[in-house]
Motif scaffolding. Structure first.
Motif, PDB file in Angstrom:
ATOM      1  N   LEU A 178       0.832  -1.201   0.000  1.00 59.43           N
ATOM      2  CA  LEU A 178       0.000   0.000   0.000  1.00 59.43           C
ATOM      3  C   LEU A 178       0.868   1.254   0.000  1.00 59.43           C
ATOM      4  CD1 LEU A 178      -3.078   0.527   0.063  1.00 59.43           C
ATOM      5  CD2 LEU A 178      -2.877   0.862   2.529  1.00 59.43           C
ATOM      6  N   ALA A 179       1.935   1.246   0.796  1.00 55.00           N
ATOM      7  CA  ALA A 179       2.842   2.398   0.830  1.00 55.00           C
ATOM      8  C   ALA A 179       3.560   2.571  -0.503  1.00 55.00           C
ATOM      9  CB  ALA A 179       3.852   2.226   1.961  1.00 55.00           C
ATOM     10  N   ASP A 182       1.367   4.151  -2.995  1.00 55.90           N
ATOM     11  CA  ASP A 182       1.187   5.564  -2.672  1.00 55.90           C
ATOM     12  C   ASP A 182       2.428   6.386  -2.995  1.00 55.90           C
ATOM     13  OD1 ASP A 182      -0.316   7.703  -1.739  1.00 55.90           O
ATOM     14  OD2 ASP A 182       0.354   7.475   0.322  1.00 55.90           O
ATOM     15  N   ARG A 184       5.280   6.296  -1.419  1.00 49.30           N
ATOM     16  CA  ARG A 184       6.057   6.675  -0.226  1.00 49.30           C
ATOM     17  C   ARG A 184       7.358   5.895  -0.111  1.00 49.30           C
ATOM     18  NH1 ARG A 184       2.941   9.755   3.489  1.00 49.30           N
ATOM     19  NH2 ARG A 184       0.783   9.957   2.792  1.00 49.30           N
ATOM     20  N   SER A 219      -2.950   0.047  -8.869  1.00 49.06           N
ATOM     21  CA  SER A 219      -2.831   1.456  -8.479  1.00 49.06           C
ATOM     22  C   SER A 219      -3.705   1.748  -7.270  1.00 49.06           C
ATOM     23  CB  SER A 219      -3.229   2.362  -9.646  1.00 49.06           C
ATOM     24  OG  SER A 219      -4.592   2.159  -9.973  1.00 49.06           O
ATOM     25  N   LEU A 220      -3.372   2.796  -6.568  1.00 43.81           N
ATOM     26  CA  LEU A 220      -4.095   3.178  -5.366  1.00 43.81           C
ATOM     27  C   LEU A 220      -5.459   3.755  -5.733  1.00 43.81           C
ATOM     28  CD1 LEU A 220      -3.038   3.062  -2.393  1.00 43.81           C
ATOM     29  CD2 LEU A 220      -2.605   5.508  -2.579  1.00 43.81           C
ATOM     30  N   GLU A 222      -9.076   5.799  -4.546  1.00 44.60           N
ATOM     31  CA  GLU A 222      -9.331   6.943  -3.659  1.00 44.60           C
ATOM     32  C   GLU A 222      -9.467   6.459  -2.224  1.00 44.60           C
ATOM     33  OE1 GLU A 222     -12.504  10.651  -3.118  1.00 44.60           O
ATOM     34  OE2 GLU A 222     -12.605   9.353  -4.893  1.00 44.60           O
ATOM     35  N   GLY A 224      -8.043   3.816  -1.007  1.00 44.41           N
ATOM     36  CA  GLY A 224      -6.701   3.453  -0.573  1.00 44.41           C
ATOM     37  C   GLY A 224      -5.875   4.661  -0.200  1.00 44.41           C
ATOM     38  N   ARG A 225      -6.029   5.741  -0.949  1.00 43.64           N
ATOM     39  CA  ARG A 225      -5.298   6.977  -0.638  1.00 43.64           C
ATOM     40  C   ARG A 225      -5.768   7.547   0.695  1.00 43.64           C
ATOM     41  NH1 ARG A 225      -6.017   8.759  -5.099  1.00 43.64           N
ATOM     42  NH2 ARG A 225      -4.040   8.084  -6.021  1.00 43.64           N
ATOM     43  N   ASP A 226      -7.069   7.513   0.926  1.00 44.03           N
ATOM     44  CA  ASP A 226      -7.591   7.986   2.215  1.00 44.03           C
ATOM     45  C   ASP A 226      -7.080   7.121   3.359  1.00 44.03           C
ATOM     46  OD1 ASP A 226      -8.995   9.967   0.918  1.00 44.03           O
ATOM     47  OD2 ASP A 226     -10.911   8.890   0.950  1.00 44.03           O
ATOM     48  N   ARG A 228      -4.273   5.400   3.460  1.00 43.27           N
ATOM     49  CA  ARG A 228      -2.858   5.700   3.680  1.00 43.27           C
ATOM     50  C   ARG A 228      -2.698   6.987   4.485  1.00 43.27           C
ATOM     51  NH1 ARG A 228       1.104   3.859   4.942  1.00 43.27           N
ATOM     52  NH2 ARG A 228       2.068   5.834   4.410  1.00 43.27           N
ATOM     53  N   GLN A 229      -3.507   8.003   4.171  1.00 42.71           N
ATOM     54  CA  GLN A 229      -3.405   9.262   4.907  1.00 42.71           C
ATOM     55  C   GLN A 229      -3.836   9.084   6.351  1.00 42.71           C
ATOM     56  OE1 GLN A 229      -1.964  12.106   3.618  1.00 42.71           O
ATOM     57  NE2 GLN A 229      -1.967  12.557   5.819  1.00 42.71           N
TER      58      GLN A 229
END
Length: 283
Positions: A178-179, A182, A184, A219-220, A222, A224-226, A228-229
């Motif tokens: 996941l990182a 993203d 990272r 790909s991440l 939305e 998944g992005r939330d 991660r944040q």
């Protein structure tokens, strides 16, 4: 706006991370009679825990494949001792930091006070790697001592991060994938660096896709992005406990003292960007 906890991490992680990238530090394992970088990594990083079993270190470090750690531990302790590993990592890292920042021996004494207050004032409950580092005896060398205090703070945040990952229902392989999605950490090397097989990596991707965190192409999403944040925000929230002993003015004074140290370390180009620890490129 950057949180105080993240500001602390950005100003202490570069000092700690020299241990992973300086040439002489990377040779610590061989100097101890161990086989290669990773055997040395697991021995020196886990040494504060004593001669711990591989299963314990796997749980404490979180994102490494169990088989990778099992190849290094407990076999390392048939060759060397935790005490020797601790002394060597302190000596080599202090030498690396002195080479990167010739002013650090003079500023170290000023940094020690607030760093020590945070380490001594932090709770150890459910933070095993932090607790083990905090229990280490003081180092007589001021640069070694600053590095040890920074390392304790770093492991406090690491313990907190693993607690957040567990709370979000992620295992180590899923968290890395996941990182990487993203941006990272470097996606092209992350799997191998942490010892996961292609099959394990692919299966983790399938599980994340089922949860709606990754798209069919890896790909991440939305969501998944939330997610991660949220992981980063919750890690910052837990790590912010470190700053309680310091007033805002004293914390900002510490940051100001750390800023030139970090600039000189980064100027030495020892730390790569991107990197597996997720330290962002300085702006």
């Amino acid at each position: 706006m950057e949180s105080m906890a993240r500001a602390l991490w950005l100003r202490t992680e570069p000092l700690h991370a020299v241990v992973y990238y300086d040439t002489q530090c990377r040779e610590m394992g061989r100097s101890l009679g161990l086989k290669g970088y990773w055997m040395g990594y697991f021995a020196t990083r886990s040494a504060p825990l004593g001669p711990a079993r591989a299963s314990v270190v796997t749980a404490a470090f979180g994102v490494f494949a169990p088989g990778m750690i099992a190849r290094a531990l407990p076999a390392s302790w048939d060759i060397t001792t935790p005490e020797r590993a601790l002394d060597l990592r302190a000596d080599r890292t202090a030498a690396a930091l002195r080479a990167l920042d010739t002013e650090l021996p003079y500023s170290a004494r000023r940094l020690t006070g607030p760093l020590r207050e945070m380490v001594e004032g932090a709770p150890a409950l459910a933070r095993p790697v932090f607790a083990a580092n905090r229990e280490l005896p003081d180092r007589s060398d001021p640069v070694e001592q600053v590095w040890q205090l920074v390392t304790a703070l770093r492991e406090f945040r690491g313990d907190a991060h693993l607690a957040v990952l567990a709370d979000h229902g992620l295992d180590g392989c899923e968290a890395l994938l996941l990182a990487a999605a993203d941006g990272r950490v470097p996606a092209d090397s992350m799997r191998q660096d942490r010892g996961w097989t292609e099959k394990e990596w692919a299966e983790a991707g399938t599980r994340l896709h089922i949860r709606g965190l990754l798209g069919a192409d890896g790909s991440l999403t939305e969501h998944g992005r939330d997610e991660r944040q949220l992981i980063e925000d919750h890690t910052d929230r837990l790590a912010a406990r470190l700053l309680r002993p310091l007033s805002d003015d004293r914390a900002h004074a510490l940051f100001a003292d750390l800023d030139p140290v970090v600039r000189r370390i980064l100027a030495g180009r020892v730390l790569p960007f991107p990197n597996p620890i997720g330290l962002p490129r300085p702006s």
